[in-house]
Scaffold this active site. Structure first.
Site, PDB file in Angstrom:
ATOM      1  N   ASP A  42      -2.178   4.676 -11.708  1.00 23.39           N
ATOM      2  CA  ASP A  42      -2.187   3.431 -10.945  1.00 23.39           C
ATOM      3  C   ASP A  42      -3.503   2.680 -11.138  1.00 23.39           C
ATOM      4  O   ASP A  42      -4.561   3.305 -11.265  1.00 23.39           O
ATOM      5  CB  ASP A  42      -1.989   3.710  -9.457  1.00 23.39           C
ATOM      6  N   TYR A  69      -5.533  16.107  -8.748  1.00 25.09           N
ATOM      7  CA  TYR A  69      -6.144  14.911  -8.158  1.00 25.09           C
ATOM      8  C   TYR A  69      -7.020  15.278  -6.978  1.00 25.09           C
ATOM      9  O   TYR A  69      -6.777  16.279  -6.290  1.00 25.09           O
ATOM     10  CB  TYR A  69      -5.056  13.955  -7.643  1.00 25.09           C
ATOM     11  N   ASP A  83      -0.247   2.552  -0.730  1.00 28.32           N
ATOM     12  CA  ASP A  83      -1.689   2.721  -0.935  1.00 28.32           C
ATOM     13  C   ASP A  83      -2.424   1.541  -0.312  1.00 28.32           C
ATOM     14  O   ASP A  83      -1.810   0.578   0.156  1.00 28.32           O
ATOM     15  CB  ASP A  83      -2.054   2.917  -2.410  1.00 28.32           C
ATOM     16  N   ARG A 180       0.878   8.900  -3.791  1.00 28.46           N
ATOM     17  CA  ARG A 180       1.128   7.894  -2.752  1.00 28.46           C
ATOM     18  C   ARG A 180       2.255   8.315  -1.823  1.00 28.46           C
ATOM     19  O   ARG A 180       2.207   8.083  -0.606  1.00 28.46           O
ATOM     20  CB  ARG A 180       1.479   6.551  -3.397  1.00 28.46           C
TER      21      ARG A 180
END
Length: 304
Positions: A42, A69, A83, A180
């Site tokens: 993203d 992540y 987000d 997300r």
């Protein structure tokens, strides 16, 4: 003087640009057209983005699946994109949200779970991207297909108190997982809503932050003529290695299937994809091992 590169460059992606933007930027820096990336990230997110250069682009589909992540999740805020960059659709301060409840809810996301991707994502429904449908208001939650994903690790890193508490968490997962969606679903589970406020990818397809470069570093290394790309088989060491004799490696590079009796070290090689090397251990490409032998799939240095 310009050099042709063949191999991988792991980019530490900066915020506010897409993976496609990264490829375009690297094409200009390297003055090479044959470049491709190993998975989207993203625009808001930063971190590891594997990029193949030259003939290594043919190896992208063989890279391992795992990703990891570091994410920050903000509670009390819900957005249309799941987000912090999206439009706020719910604002509910929750300064007294107990960490113990958050930890208990977080444990429910470990393992194989069913996940609904964000409405603003690149998944196609009836030939159209979800984000296009979402922008036009032509998609509802029930229209978004769910998927099975696997979270191999989810671990608490930090907790910040406030009207909108924030959770720092490390997540290791398989491909196709949307962080997300984890943020959104965790907030729903706790009853206050949540959104992803920052995301940094630390591992992708066999590449990590330690092997990643910023664009500024790539530029500086190019100017000093000291840029070295990662080897084409970087990230592929999970595949069995087959070392061929000199004559057999030449035949293989000509596109011929070679016998299972050909390897210098004739151990029992399972069926499936394998790395092919010559007698000097030089990586030549990818084969499919089957009953007939080692069939060439990607020959990096063919002999015509």
């Amino acid at each position: 003087m310009f050099y042709m590169f063949n191999g991988f460059i792991s980019i530490d992606k900066p915020p506010e640009i897409t993976a496609h933007d990264c490829v375009s930027k690297l094409r200009k820096l390297l003055k090479q057209k044959k470049i491709g990336h190993g998975g989207t990230l993203d625009p808001m997110a930063t971190g590891v983005l594997p990029i193949a250069v030259g003939n290594a682009t043919r190896l992208l589909r063989f890279l391992p699946d795992g990703k990891a992540y570091n994410a920050k999740i903000r509670f009390g805020i819900v957005t249309n994109t799941d987000d912090i960059t999206g439009e706020v659709i719910s604002d509910r301060p929750c300064p007294h949200l107990p960490l113990a409840e958050v930890e208990q809810a977080l444990a429910c996301f470990q393992g194989k779970i069913i996940q609904r991707p964000p409405a603003f994502s690149a998944i196609q429904v009836n030939g159209q991207r979800l984000y296009d449908l979402a922008r036009r208001g032509e998609i509802t939650e029930s229209d978004i297909p769910t998927r099975s994903v696997e979270i191999t690790e989810i671990r608490l890193l930090g907790w910040t108190l406030g009207d909108y508490p924030e959770l720092d968490v490390a997540i290791a997962c398989g491909g196709g997982t949307y962080i997300r969606s984890i943020a959104r679903d965790l907030g729903e589970k706790l009853g206050y809503g949540a959104t992803l406020s920052s995301l940094r990818r630390t591992l992708s397809n066999g590449f990590d932050l330690n092997s990643s470069l910023s664009f500024e570093q790539v530029d500086a290394l190019l100017r000093s003529h000291s840029l070295e790309v990662l080897a084409p088989d970087r990230g592929l060491h999970f595949l069995p290695k087959v070392i061929l004799k000199e004559e057999d490696s030449k035949r293989w590079r000509m596109g011929q299937t070679v016998s299972r009796q050909s390897p210098l070290h004739n151990e029992d090689i399972p069926s499936g994809y394998v790395r092919i090397c010559d007698a000097e251990q030089n990586f030549l490409g990818i084969s499919e091992a089957n009953d007939n032998g080692f069939q060439p799939i990607v020959v990096l240095y063919p002999i015509n």
